[in-house]
Design a protein around this motif. Structure first.
Motif, PDB file in Angstrom:
ATOM      1  N   GLY A  62       5.100   4.249   1.719  1.00 45.27           N
ATOM      2  CA  GLY A  62       4.069   3.310   2.137  1.00 45.27           C
ATOM      3  C   GLY A  62       4.609   2.124   2.886  1.00 45.27           C
ATOM      4  O   GLY A  62       5.624   2.208   3.593  1.00 45.27           O
ATOM      5  N   LYS A  63       3.960   0.995   2.676  1.00 40.82           N
ATOM      6  CA  LYS A  63       4.245  -0.213   3.446  1.00 40.82           C
ATOM      7  C   LYS A  63       5.647  -0.763   3.195  1.00 40.82           C
ATOM      8  O   LYS A  63       6.189  -1.481   4.041  1.00 40.82           O
ATOM      9  CB  LYS A  63       3.204  -1.288   3.110  1.00 40.82           C
TER      10      LYS A  63
ATOM     11  N   GLN B 124       0.814  -1.212   0.000  1.00 36.38           N
ATOM     12  CA  GLN B 124       0.000   0.000   0.000  1.00 36.38           C
ATOM     13  C   GLN B 124       0.853   1.271   0.000  1.00 36.38           C
ATOM     14  O   GLN B 124       1.851   1.356   0.706  1.00 36.38           O
ATOM     15  CB  GLN B 124      -0.906   0.009   1.231  1.00 36.38           C
TER      16      GLN B 124
ATOM     17  N   LEU C 192       0.826   4.907   1.291  1.00 33.85           N
ATOM     18  CA  LEU C 192       0.125   5.565   2.399  1.00 33.85           C
ATOM     19  C   LEU C 192       0.269   7.080   2.400  1.00 33.85           C
ATOM     20  O   LEU C 192      -0.469   7.760   3.107  1.00 33.85           O
ATOM     21  CB  LEU C 192       0.637   5.009   3.737  1.00 33.85           C
TER      22      LEU C 192
ATOM     23  N   ARG D 195      -6.904   3.892   6.447  1.00 29.86           N
ATOM     24  CA  ARG D 195      -5.689   3.744   5.651  1.00 29.86           C
ATOM     25  C   ARG D 195      -4.565   3.026   6.402  1.00 29.86           C
ATOM     26  O   ARG D 195      -3.683   2.420   5.776  1.00 29.86           O
ATOM     27  CB  ARG D 195      -5.195   5.111   5.169  1.00 29.86           C
ATOM     28  N   LEU D 196      -4.590   3.061   7.738  1.00 33.91           N
ATOM     29  CA  LEU D 196      -3.493   2.493   8.515  1.00 33.91           C
ATOM     30  C   LEU D 196      -3.798   1.136   9.134  1.00 33.91           C
ATOM     31  O   LEU D 196      -2.949   0.567   9.807  1.00 33.91           O
ATOM     32  CB  LEU D 196      -3.069   3.471   9.620  1.00 33.91           C
TER      33      LEU D 196
ATOM     34  N   THR E 209       4.298   6.752   6.774  1.00 32.68           N
ATOM     35  CA  THR E 209       2.889   7.126   6.961  1.00 32.68           C
ATOM     36  C   THR E 209       2.574   8.566   6.585  1.00 32.68           C
ATOM     37  O   THR E 209       1.399   8.928   6.458  1.00 32.68           O
ATOM     38  CB  THR E 209       2.482   6.906   8.421  1.00 32.68           C
TER      39      THR E 209
ATOM     40  N   SER F 167       6.556   1.203   8.053  1.00 32.21           N
ATOM     41  CA  SER F 167       5.788   1.896   7.022  1.00 32.21           C
ATOM     42  C   SER F 167       5.981   3.408   7.071  1.00 32.21           C
ATOM     43  O   SER F 167       6.001   4.007   8.150  1.00 32.21           O
ATOM     44  CB  SER F 167       4.300   1.581   7.182  1.00 32.21           C
TER      45      SER F 167
END
Length: 309
Positions: free
Chosen positions: A51-52, A34, A36, A277-278, A78, A76
């Motif tokens: 992201g991730k 993802q 983020l 989203r998290l 963020t 991640s």
């Protein structure tokens, strides 16, 4: 994806790989997992993503071609933001840190330590003083980079999901306790806080009361908040930012994961999804993952409606 607001059409896309089980053609260039966070430089030339996969990726914003990767975060990524008018980039991560990068020289600068839990958001204006939200440590921090000090603000009763600077002296934050708060950088307690739900429902710890996104039309008194109940609310800050007046609410289906005012102030853009989203604390299968444009026409009365793209 890159969109034209004027035409309401897609102009380009950066390919990625949603699952780590997929075999990427080029994992050095393309995101895995993802995405983020996104940010774009003030001149519109540089786009960054995170992201991730823990990597900050730098792109040409016009052509969407890859320029460079920054590695260093251990969890991640963020949040991302540029210091306005510069190529100085701030990134935050679930590894509890905020990092500084110089994109003029394409180098790492330093790491800011202080948060005790994941850092969920970061924002910066023209001064080298980014603000960050500390998730479960329930703090907002203002980093005075040149002085190598930080200010800590406490007042929310639960995890803080997001933060934005209204101007250089006032900070906006939002929490899973269902409230938004406005802070003055000279005071450790909020000037004012308000329930995103205008009926003032008490905090119960369940997802439907979480405030999941905020935005500020910078250097004005207009702010916005979005919630896991799908509502976007516009607020007016009162005299000396000590009051909040809810102007209107726009209902959307799903969780509001991001909000941003256009530079001209004529639109509010909302990113809405089935999940937070998290994390996957809930999933609304009836919702769609969309971008909603909310026109803000001050010459017309009444509540605006959203345009889905």
């Amino acid at each position: 994806m890159k969109w034209s607001i004027v035409r309401g059409k897609k102009e380009g896309m950066i390919a990625g790989y949603y699952k780590y089980t997929e075999k990427p053609v080029d994992s050095t260039t393309f995101p895995v997992g993802q995405v983020l966070a996104l940010a774009i430089s003030s001149d519109g030339k540089i786009l960054v993503s995170g992201g991730k996969d823990k990597i900050v990726r730098v792109w040409n914003a016009e052509t969407l071609t890859h320029i460079k990767n920054f590695k260093g975060h251990r969890n991640s990524v963020t949040g991302l933001t540029f210091q306005q008018g510069t190529y100085e980039l701030f990134s935050c991560s679930s590894d509890r840190t905020v990092k500084i990068w110089n994109l003029d020289e394409m180098v790492y600068v330093e790491t800011l330590f202080g948060h005790h839990e994941e850092v969920t958001g970061v924002d910066c204006l023209m001064r080298e003083r980014p603000a960050s939200s500390g998730g479960s440590d329930r703090t907002v921090r203002l980093w005075k980079v040149l002085e190598e000090t930080q200010l800590v603000f406490q007042g929310h009763k639960s995890s803080i999901d997001c933060v934005k600077l209204i101007n250089e002296e006032h900070i906006l934050s939002a929490s899973q306790d269902g409230t938004i708060a406005v802070w003055n950088v000279q005071r450790k307690k909020p000037l004012v806080s308000a329930h995103h739900h205008t009926d003032g429902q008490p905090f119960t710890g369940v997802g439907e009361l979480w405030v999941t996104a905020v935005a500020a039309l910078q250097f004005t008194d207009l702010i916005a908040s979005g919630s896991s109940d799908g509502h976007v609310r516009l607020w007016k800050c009162g005299e000396k930012f000590k009051q909040l007046e809810c102007l209107f609410s726009v209902p959307l289906k799903g969780t509001v994961n991001s909000l941003c005012f256009s530079h001209c102030g004529k639109f509010l853009i909302a990113g809405v999804g089935q999940e937070h989203r998290l994390g996957r604390w809930w999933s609304d299968k009836a919702a769609k993952n969309i971008i909603a444009l909310i026109p803000l026409n001050t010459e017309q009365s009444g509540q605006p409606t959203s345009i889905i793209i």
